[in-house]
Design a protein around this motif. Structure first.
Motif, short mmCIF file in Angstrom:
data_model
loop_
_atom_site.label_atom_id
_atom_site.label_comp_id
_atom_site.label_asym_id
_atom_site.label_seq_id
_atom_site.Cartn_x
_atom_site.Cartn_y
_atom_site.Cartn_z
N VAL A 62 -26.21 -27.36 -59.54
CA VAL A 62 -27.33 -27.95 -58.82
C VAL A 62 -28.47 -28.10 -59.82
O VAL A 62 -29.02 -27.11 -60.30
CB VAL A 62 -27.77 -27.08 -57.63
N LEU A 100 -37.98 -22.45 -57.80
CA LEU A 100 -36.73 -21.78 -58.20
C LEU A 100 -36.87 -20.26 -58.11
O LEU A 100 -35.95 -19.57 -57.65
CB LEU A 100 -36.33 -22.20 -59.62
N ILE A 142 -21.91 -21.34 -57.69
CA ILE A 142 -22.96 -22.36 -57.65
C ILE A 142 -23.99 -21.94 -58.70
O ILE A 142 -24.48 -20.81 -58.67
CB ILE A 142 -23.62 -22.41 -56.26
N PHE A 152 -28.79 -18.40 -60.92
CA PHE A 152 -29.91 -19.22 -61.39
C PHE A 152 -29.94 -19.16 -62.91
O PHE A 152 -30.07 -18.08 -63.49
CB PHE A 152 -31.22 -18.72 -60.78
N LEU A 186 -29.93 -24.64 -50.72
CA LEU A 186 -29.00 -23.91 -51.59
C LEU A 186 -28.13 -22.95 -50.78
O LEU A 186 -26.94 -22.80 -51.06
CB LEU A 186 -29.78 -23.13 -52.67
N ASN A 190 -33.01 -25.58 -63.65
CA ASN A 190 -34.13 -26.50 -63.86
C ASN A 190 -33.65 -27.48 -64.91
O ASN A 190 -33.34 -27.11 -66.04
CB ASN A 190 -35.35 -25.72 -64.34
N ARG A 198 -34.64 -17.99 -55.73
CA ARG A 198 -33.87 -16.90 -56.34
C ARG A 198 -34.12 -15.59 -55.60
O ARG A 198 -33.19 -14.84 -55.30
CB ARG A 198 -34.23 -16.77 -57.82
N VAL A 221 -32.17 -29.10 -60.57
CA VAL A 221 -33.48 -29.29 -59.94
C VAL A 221 -34.33 -30.03 -60.96
O VAL A 221 -34.61 -29.53 -62.04
CB VAL A 221 -34.10 -27.93 -59.55
N LEU A 231 -36.01 -25.50 -50.26
CA LEU A 231 -35.04 -25.38 -51.35
C LEU A 231 -34.04 -24.26 -51.07
O LEU A 231 -32.83 -24.45 -51.22
CB LEU A 231 -35.77 -25.13 -52.68
N ILE A 275 -24.19 -17.47 -55.99
CA ILE A 275 -25.22 -18.38 -56.49
C ILE A 275 -25.91 -17.73 -57.68
O ILE A 275 -26.40 -16.61 -57.60
CB ILE A 275 -26.27 -18.71 -55.41
N VAL A 322 -27.67 -22.94 -60.25
CA VAL A 322 -28.89 -23.71 -60.01
C VAL A 322 -29.70 -23.69 -61.30
O VAL A 322 -29.97 -22.62 -61.85
CB VAL A 322 -29.71 -23.09 -58.86
#
Length: 193
Positions: free
Chosen positions: A21, A35, A108, A50, A190, A112, A39, A23, A186, A48, A110
């Motif tokens: 994903v 984010l 997943i 980050f 997610l 930036n 998180r 962003v 967001l 998930i 995520v």
């Protein structure tokens, strides 16, 4: 691609089966803030992750990243250790090897990202979703200026060179009010993946 990344690549050579994903959005849109909020809200979700980007800029309080000097970045790039990398605003950015590992484990991830890197992400990863975070130009300029890293002229130049998206995003977040409002949007997106 590194040996780990090659092992994680599917039949078509793309990294999978997990989901990346990205962003994206203009500087000052509040991507890092949102984010961090998501998180924290999703801390109990082991599926998930980050990503912490590698950036050729010293660390500071405005963003959680791994600082890498230009020589180390170039070396890691030559060794194929970055599953995704791009240049923006005079700096080099990348996602680290742990992203490829998490994607290969079906998680997943995520991150930036950059609108300029979306096409490359779609070429390298089997599954990509795009979140576009944005705000009005005057708010973007004020947020960038508050960081104290750039002159007023540099701020305006940065805002003018933002590339368009290559396709409609899976989610657009207009980040203009309380952090909790956009952050919940967001985190909810997610959490539903």
């Amino acid at each position: 691609m590194s040996e780990q990344a090659i092992a994680a690549a599917g039949v078509d050579g793309k990294l999978g089966p997990g989901l990346l994903v990205l962003v994206v959005g203009p500087s000052g849109a509040g991507k890092d803030t949102l984010l961090a909020y998501a998180r924290d809200k999703l801390a109990g979700r082991a599926d998930i992750r980050f990503a912490r980007r590698r950036i050729t800029r010293p660390t500071d309080a405005t963003e959680d990243h791994v600082s890498v000097d230009a020589a180390a970045f170039t070396e890691a790039l030559a060794q194929g250790r970055f599953p995704l990398h791009w240049q923006a605003n005079g700096l080099s950015y990348a996602l680290g090897e742990e992203v490829a590992q998490d994607i290969s484990a079906g998680r997943i991830v995520v991150a930036n990202g950059s609108r300029a890197a979306v096409a490359e992400a779609r070429a390298r990863f089997a599954r990509v979703k795009l979140v576009h975070v944005t705000a009005p130009t005057e708010l973007l300029a004020a947020r960038i200026a508050a960081r104290g890293r750039e002159s007023a002229g540099d701020v305006l130049a940065r805002l003018k060179r933002e590339p368009p998206l290559d396709a409609p995003p899976d989610l657009t977040v207009l980040n203009v009010g309380a952090v909790e409002t956009a952050g919940e949007t967001l985190a909810g997106f997610l959490g539903g993946l």
